[in-house]
Write an enzyme that holds these catalytic residues in place. Sequence first.
Site: not given
Length: 210
Positions: A120, A138
Amino acid sequence: MNSADIDKIFTRFEKKNSNPTTELVYRSVFELLISVILSAQATDISVNKATSKLFQIANTPSAILTLGLDGLKDYIRNIGLFNTKAKNILKTCEILLEKHNGKVPQTRIELQALPGVGRKTANVILNTAFGEPVIAVDTHIFRVSNRTGIATGKNVDEVESNLMKRIPDQFKKDAHHWLILHGRYVCTARKPKCESCMISDFCKSAFKFG
């Protein structure tokens, strides 16, 4: 959700905000990297509050290493998991100096080799700093993607893969920021603002929250 509706959704996002970006405050790729590492399980507001003071004193790998562990902790102790994050940041700074001449690398493999940088975080850097059409999933993006039906998945990897398949190429570079902002301010976790949502007419979950 069909491809035509997805195209219309992102056309609306683009019309409302043609140049979306992160709400993290940074002036260099290195500052962005440190901010994103700090942002895990923390708000952008709390990160910006800490880095506004930290980056005045230390905003390069060597300067942060000079602070040392305790010195760095003094600036970030109000951020969640600050002990672990401080150790990771110092190790990352060492690697940047030893292997990358102090610069933030531009490949996913090299980024994910840095302590505290997962997929991420790497995607955020690749997208925000280097303009690559990737999406960092997220909690906001995971929620919005599943709720709306844009791209469903049981985990972040599935959602990321499906988003990359379903979002038209011309929108991929900015999709990350549009979806995060939508999740942060409109499609919130507990009480989504369906009545003011500009894509509620396409959403499979619109007005289903009491």
